[in-house]
Design a protein around this motif. Structure first.
Motif, short mmCIF file in Angstrom:
data_model
loop_
_atom_site.label_atom_id
_atom_site.label_comp_id
_atom_site.label_asym_id
_atom_site.label_seq_id
_atom_site.Cartn_x
_atom_site.Cartn_y
_atom_site.Cartn_z
N TYR A 1 27.58 86.00 67.27
CA TYR A 1 27.14 85.40 68.53
C TYR A 1 28.21 84.49 69.13
N MET A 2 29.26 84.20 68.37
CA MET A 2 30.37 83.40 68.89
C MET A 2 31.57 84.25 69.29
N ILE A 3 31.43 85.56 69.21
CA ILE A 3 32.52 86.45 69.59
C ILE A 3 32.39 86.79 71.07
N PRO A 4 33.39 86.47 71.88
CA PRO A 4 33.32 86.77 73.32
C PRO A 4 33.15 88.27 73.57
N GLN A 5 32.32 88.59 74.57
CA GLN A 5 32.13 89.98 74.96
C GLN A 5 33.20 90.46 75.93
N HIS A 6 33.81 89.52 76.65
CA HIS A 6 34.78 89.88 77.68
C HIS A 6 36.11 89.19 77.39
N TRP A 7 37.19 89.96 77.50
CA TRP A 7 38.52 89.45 77.17
C TRP A 7 39.48 89.67 78.33
N VAL A 8 40.25 88.65 78.63
CA VAL A 8 41.22 88.74 79.73
C VAL A 8 42.54 88.11 79.27
N ARG A 9 43.57 88.92 79.23
CA ARG A 9 44.90 88.37 78.91
C ARG A 9 45.58 87.97 80.22
N VAL A 10 46.07 86.75 80.27
CA VAL A 10 46.72 86.23 81.47
C VAL A 10 48.15 85.82 81.14
N ASP A 11 48.99 85.79 82.17
CA ASP A 11 50.38 85.38 81.97
C ASP A 11 50.47 83.88 81.71
N ARG A 12 49.61 83.12 82.39
CA ARG A 12 49.56 81.67 82.17
C ARG A 12 48.20 81.16 82.62
N MET A 13 47.81 80.03 82.07
CA MET A 13 46.53 79.44 82.40
C MET A 13 46.62 78.63 83.69
N PRO A 14 45.62 78.73 84.56
CA PRO A 14 45.59 77.85 85.74
C PRO A 14 45.32 76.42 85.29
N LEU A 15 45.99 75.48 85.91
CA LEU A 15 45.87 74.08 85.51
C LEU A 15 45.31 73.21 86.63
N THR A 16 44.63 72.15 86.23
CA THR A 16 44.15 71.16 87.20
C THR A 16 45.30 70.20 87.51
N GLY A 17 45.04 69.26 88.40
CA GLY A 17 46.06 68.29 88.76
C GLY A 17 46.53 67.43 87.61
N ASN A 18 45.64 67.22 86.61
CA ASN A 18 46.04 66.39 85.47
C ASN A 18 46.53 67.22 84.29
N GLY A 19 46.81 68.51 84.54
CA GLY A 19 47.44 69.33 83.51
C GLY A 19 46.50 70.01 82.54
N LYS A 20 45.19 69.92 82.76
CA LYS A 20 44.23 70.59 81.88
C LYS A 20 43.91 71.98 82.42
N ILE A 21 43.40 72.85 81.55
CA ILE A 21 43.05 74.20 81.98
C ILE A 21 41.93 74.14 83.01
N ASP A 22 42.15 74.78 84.14
CA ASP A 22 41.15 74.83 85.21
C ASP A 22 40.26 76.05 84.97
N ARG A 23 39.17 75.85 84.26
CA ARG A 23 38.30 76.97 83.88
C ARG A 23 37.63 77.62 85.08
N SER A 24 37.43 76.86 86.14
CA SER A 24 36.80 77.43 87.33
C SER A 24 37.73 78.40 88.05
N ALA A 25 39.03 78.35 87.74
CA ALA A 25 40.00 79.22 88.40
C ALA A 25 40.39 80.42 87.54
#
Length: 204
Positions: free
Chosen positions: A75-99
């Motif tokens: 139940y902790m294994i993601p059903q959907h996988w997406v490989r990205v070149d880089r993570m989108p970041l917020t202004g303070n350098g954290k991962i922007d999960r909404s993007a």
């Protein structure tokens, strides 16, 4: 809509509370994964986990997912996988999960579909379509990559037993998660003689 109502980012999947940071930490232990972010979205009223990761081309999503399944419950294994070149970041350098990009993973619109080649694969395909709620499916599709999980796997096992009188352990579906693999395994010596005879009759 990403479920981020709790500050600690706890999520509830199939009645169980999970911490996505734990999944992310495990992912970062996997060979070939440099960054990882896990989110949840509601699909047809059911929570679905998405794993975004930055990684190299040497390891496939299937290999990484298999490694993760060895250290985390299903139940902790993601059903959907997406490989990205880089993570989108917020202004303070954290991962922007909404993007984070969300793929349009619609099996019905795909063109790379291998249709069932015999009656066993055809019956399994019909069961999977019903359980997973899709109209078309390829015999090479991974059950869990299409949104399957342990409860849906049990539905497949129950339907197979009810409709075809074939009783198989749920582990068999985890070990052989495609229709092609499972159909082939139904002929193997791993099943009882009674089940083997029934499968042979089923395909005549």
């Amino acid at each position: 809509l990403v479920y981020i109502s709790r500050i600690d980012r706890q999520m509830k999947i199939r009645g169980k509370r999970i911490e996505p940071a734990e999944i992310e930490a495990r992912l970062l232990e996997m060979e070939g994964v440099q960054e990882a972010a896990v989110t949840m979205r509601e699909i047809d009223g059911e929570g679905q986990l998405y794993a975004h990761y930055v990684g190299d081309d040497k390891r496939t999503e299937k290999e990484i997912r298999a490694d993760l399944a060895r250290v985390l419950p299903d139940y902790m294994i993601p059903q959907h996988w997406v490989r990205v070149d880089r993570m989108p970041l917020t202004g303070n350098g954290k991962i922007d999960r909404s993007a984070l990009p969300i793929p349009e993973n619609k099996p019905d619109k795909r063109k790379d579909i291998t249709l069932p080649r015999n009656l066993v694969e055809e019956e399994l395909a019909n069961i999977w379509k019903h359980v997973l709620g899709v109209n078309t499916i390829s015999i090479d599709d991974d059950f869990f990559a299409l949104g399957g999980h342990s409860l849906k796997a049990l539905q497949v096992i129950h339907t197979l037993k009810h409709q075809q009188q074939i009783d198989i352990p749920i582990d068999l579906l985890f070990e052989h998660p495609t229709i092609a693999q499972l159909a082939e395994t139904l002929y193997s010596k791993q099943l009882t003689d009674a089940n083997e005879q029934h499968v042979i009759q089923w395909n005549q």
